[in-house]
Design a protein around this motif. Structure first.
Motif, short mmCIF file in Angstrom:
data_model
loop_
_atom_site.label_atom_id
_atom_site.label_comp_id
_atom_site.label_asym_id
_atom_site.label_seq_id
_atom_site.Cartn_x
_atom_site.Cartn_y
_atom_site.Cartn_z
N ASP A 71 -0.92 -3.00 5.23
CA ASP A 71 -0.31 -3.45 6.49
C ASP A 71 0.42 -4.77 6.26
N GLY A 73 3.44 -5.34 6.05
CA GLY A 73 4.65 -5.45 6.84
C GLY A 73 4.45 -5.87 8.28
N VAL A 74 3.21 -5.96 8.76
CA VAL A 74 3.01 -6.29 10.17
C VAL A 74 3.44 -7.72 10.48
N ILE A 78 10.94 -5.47 12.06
CA ILE A 78 11.68 -4.42 11.35
C ILE A 78 12.98 -4.14 12.08
N GLN A 86 7.74 -0.29 15.74
CA GLN A 86 7.85 -0.96 14.44
C GLN A 86 6.62 -0.73 13.57
N GLN A 90 5.80 -0.70 9.47
CA GLN A 90 5.09 -1.88 8.98
C GLN A 90 3.88 -1.53 8.13
N VAL A 120 9.21 -4.01 2.61
CA VAL A 120 8.69 -5.25 3.19
C VAL A 120 8.17 -6.22 2.13
N SER A 152 13.06 -5.39 5.01
CA SER A 152 12.47 -5.25 6.35
C SER A 152 13.42 -4.56 7.33
#
Length: 289
Positions: A71, A73-74, A78, A86, A90, A120, A152
């Motif tokens: 996770d 990308g959280v 995005i 998103q 993510q 990401v 991203s």
């Protein structure tokens, strides 16, 4: 001043509204809703989620069985994705070797496989490159997410296929179909394969919802189309002009990497020239002795 600025604010909303209306009309097409067309959907590496189209993405069935969930990308917004969806870009599942999902399909017809991605972690191309196979058929070759859209930024890979009379047809290739669609993410030379989310739906390309427009990508695609449509004789006559103008029109997909050959190496030659200047007179004197 407030009354004068209100119309401008309304005009700024027009592109977003037009995109949303076109997206919904294209996805629905007067038939079953998009959610009704989807037969299987998974949020890879994440929890269950229902998106803005009503598609219910199940929790990743590979959790605790194969690969690793991330996770990372959280922490990032995005691009090209609606705020409420998103999370589908993510989170992700990756593996140090080839991995995949099995999708049961019982009915014949035309189908679409949609795979969702966002880079990401890496900040340049040629860092994560892999293939995607569909029942042994390579349907996506050398996928480099960063090279396609940058960092991203949401990117969907869309693969149409059909199942008829016990045969799977995809991208001009045909194989026997036994009721299970195997989607594999193939380990390559650059890092590990991954996927953020994916779903399978009945329908055609016209039924697939599009991502939000990306000005940079649109400009790059227009330039590439113009280059392809340019007459070969005109391109040959233009010569250097066309090659020098291309970098100015193209939009970089990400930050430029430093050119290792661009450094000035003239300072390295100075000590060598001094050494030669001292060595030659010395050698001449020794020869006279």
């Amino acid at each position: 001043m407030q009354r004068a600025s209100a119309p401008w604010a309304a005009w700024l909303l027009v592109p977003a509204v037009l995109w949303l209306l076109a997206d919904r009309s294209g996805a629905d097409g007067g038939g079953p809703s998009l959610a009704e067309r989807v037969i299987w959907a998974v949020n890879a590496g994440g929890e269950a989620h229902t998106d803005m189209h009503g598609i219910h993405f199940k929790k990743d069935p590979l959790e605790g069985k194969l690969g690793k969930a991330s996770d990372y990308g959280v922490r990032l917004p995005i691009l090209r994705s609606s705020p409420e969806d998103q999370v589908l870009y993510q989170t992700e599942r990756y593996n140090e070797d080839t991995f995949g999902y099995e999708v049961p399909i019982r009915e014949e017809g035309d189908y679409i496989l949609v795979m969702k991605y966002a880079e990401v972690y890496f900040a340049q191309s040629q860092q994560k490159v892999f293939d995607v196979r569909l029942n042994g058929h390579v349907v996506v070759k050398d996928l480099d997410i960063f090279e396609r859209v940058g960092h991203s930024t949401a990117h969907d890979e869309i693969v149409p296929f059909s199942i008829r009379r016990g045969k799977l047809s995809v991208q001009g290739e045909v194989s026997t179909f036994n009721g299970k669609l195997t989607v594999e993410f193939v380990k390559g030379y650059y890092d590990n394969p991954k996927v953020c989310a994916l779903y399978v739906m009945k329908g055609t390309l016209d039924n697939v919802p599009k991502l939000q427009p990306h000005p940079g990508l649109e400009k790059r695609e227009v330039v590439e189309e113009e280059d392809e449509e340019e007459d070969p004789e005109v391109a040959e006559e233009s010569g250097k002009k066309s090659t020098s103008a291309a970098p100015k029109n193209r939009v970089q997909s990400g930050p430029r990497t430093p050119n290792p050959y661009a450094a000035d190496n003239s300072s390295l030659m100075f000590p060598i020239l001094v050494a030669f200047g001292v060595f030659i007179p010395t050698l001449f004197c020794l020869c006279r002795l």
